[in-house]
Design an enzyme around this catalytic site. Structure first.
Site, PDB file in Angstrom:
ATOM      1  N   LYS A   8     -22.919  72.225  67.731  1.00 24.56           N
ATOM      2  CA  LYS A   8     -23.031  71.003  66.930  1.00 24.56           C
ATOM      3  C   LYS A   8     -24.435  70.938  66.374  1.00 24.56           C
ATOM      4  CE  LYS A   8     -20.265  67.341  66.152  1.00 24.56           C
ATOM      5  NZ  LYS A   8     -18.812  67.365  65.972  1.00 24.56           N
ATOM      6  N   LYS A  64      -9.542  56.714  57.580  1.00 17.21           N
ATOM      7  CA  LYS A  64      -8.886  57.926  57.090  1.00 17.21           C
ATOM      8  C   LYS A  64      -7.841  58.444  58.062  1.00 17.21           C
ATOM      9  CE  LYS A  64     -12.538  60.428  56.170  1.00 17.21           C
ATOM     10  NZ  LYS A  64     -13.334  61.588  55.699  1.00 17.21           N
ATOM     11  N   VAL A  65      -8.225  58.638  59.334  1.00 15.42           N
ATOM     12  CA  VAL A  65      -7.295  59.194  60.315  1.00 15.42           C
ATOM     13  C   VAL A  65      -6.230  58.171  60.701  1.00 15.42           C
ATOM     14  CG1 VAL A  65      -7.063  60.141  62.648  1.00 15.42           C
ATOM     15  CG2 VAL A  65      -8.997  60.814  61.214  1.00 15.42           C
TER      16      VAL A  65
END
Length: 381
Positions: free
Chosen positions: A105, A213-214
């Site tokens: 990450k 969005k999800v």
């Protein structure tokens, strides 16, 4: 370029374990059970103003894959610790997703708004960041995360070929929320199969907290499957969009109203830490399965859920559709191929529930054990 390589002591820890907030990142790396990262890269480009951290937790399964978070951290130490925690989590997520990728990450420190809007994001900064990613020679593959978008990855990709989450026009997969929501739905189907004997939410009342969005895509899957859907969101625009498309959904004012109402399934799809000492005792749902990351606020919450007879589908298992989607870009993106892989989240979730039942442990712990086993086998081979 400043590069610090950290000795790989190969510790593995629960991805749902405590978020480390120690003041000294080195103590995390070398002494804490939260450590074991292979490499940490500190990046600085004074001309563009870039300050970033790239953390590689494991490459046992392949090149580390994980997004780039752009955030105005309170301190540089907090940024490093966030990168360490997020990278470790990606190792577990990628292992459970069946990907040939380890966990990594990156975080870019600063206001993610554009320079024109008072932030620090600029084309020059993103290009400088892309050069740092390139300097790792493929050990780390980046993508979007909080504060970065498809358009940003298109810029980063101009400096290196280890960038995913790009636009379709630039050979990418575009919006990863499509398969993220699909994977969560597969996890929900598995939960229904395990608890009620049928892989469907038909006739079940499902509460979705966060319909961005999800969450918006998840509502679509649930409505198509015949579920009775209740939603909440802090943004009126998100609620209005859901209402316009699905007028049959019920809207409540707050997450508190949602979880205390009569539910069969609770789907946290907004912020992390949704499952804590206040929300868990108030839950009426028998299943928790949502897209939000790091849903367990602290260690022990997974046991509290189990003690109340609530089936918890580990978040980093069911929300892996997005990382599956961006990983496919490296092979020339094919949506059907990526969707077929995301469909297997159903089988993975069932396997976790079966192992949890046979070993008498919470599903979160079972998921960790399966991921750790896969990484350990890869290291031995």
């Amino acid at each position: 370029m400043g590069v610090t390589t950290v000795t790989d002591v190969r510790h593995t820890v629960s991805v749902d374990g405590p978020t480390v907030r120690a003041s000294d990142p080195l103590s995390v790396l070398f002494q804490s059970e939260q450590g074991g990262h292979e490499q940490v890269v500190l990046c600085q480009d004074r001309e563009s103003g870039l300050k970033a951290v790239i953390a590689i937790h494991s490459t046992a399964l392949g090149p580390a894959l994980g997004g780039t978070r752009f955030h105005a951290y309170a301190s540089d130490e907090e940024a490093v610790l966030d990168a360490l925690n997020l990278a470790r989590g990606m190792s577990y997520k990628n292992a459970l997703a069946g990907l040939e990728h380890g966990g990594g990450k990156a975080v870019i420190i600063g206001d993610p708004a554009s320079v024109e809007q008072g932030g620090v994001k600029s084309e020059e900064l993103l290009l400088a960041y892309g050069r740092f990613v390139a300097s790792l020679g493929g050990r780390y593959v980046t993508a979007c995360d909080v504060g970065t978008y498809v358009t940003d990855m298109d810029v980063v990709a101009r400096e290196n070929r280890w960038t995913t989450g790009r636009s379709p026009e630039n050979g990418g997969a575009g919006d990863s929320s499509v398969l993220t929501s699909f994977g969560v739905f597969q996890g929900m189907r598995a939960s229904a199969q395990h608890l009620w004997g049928e892989p469907t939410l038909r006739g079940r009342r499902v509460g979705v907290a966060g319909v961005g969005k999800v969450g918006h895509h998840l509502v679509a899957h649930l409505i198509e499957d015949g579920a009775d859907v209740v939603v909440t969101d802090v943004l009126d625009a998100s609620i209005d969009r859901v209402r316009a498309r699905f007028p049959q959904v019920t809207v409540v004012d707050s997450t508190s109203d949602l979880i205390t109402g009569e539910l069969d399934v609770y789907a946290p799809c907004a912020l992390g830490g949704a499952l804590d000492d206040v929300s868990v005792p108030a839950l009426t749902a028998k299943v928790v399965c949502g897209a939000a990351n790091n849903q367990l606020a602290h260690p022990g919450v997974e046991k509290d859920l189990a003690d109340r007879g609530i089936l918890y589908a580990p978040d980093y298992v069911v929300n892996a559709g997005g990382v599956i989607q961006v990983a496919d870009e490296l092979h020339g993106f094919d949506f059907d191929r990526a969707k077929a892989k995301a469909t297997k989240i159903y089988d993975t979730t069932l396997a976790i529930f079966d192992r949890a039942s046979s070993e008498g442990i919470p599903p979160a712990e079972a998921a960790d054990r399966i991921a750790e086993q896969r990484m350990a086998e890869a290291r031995r081979s």
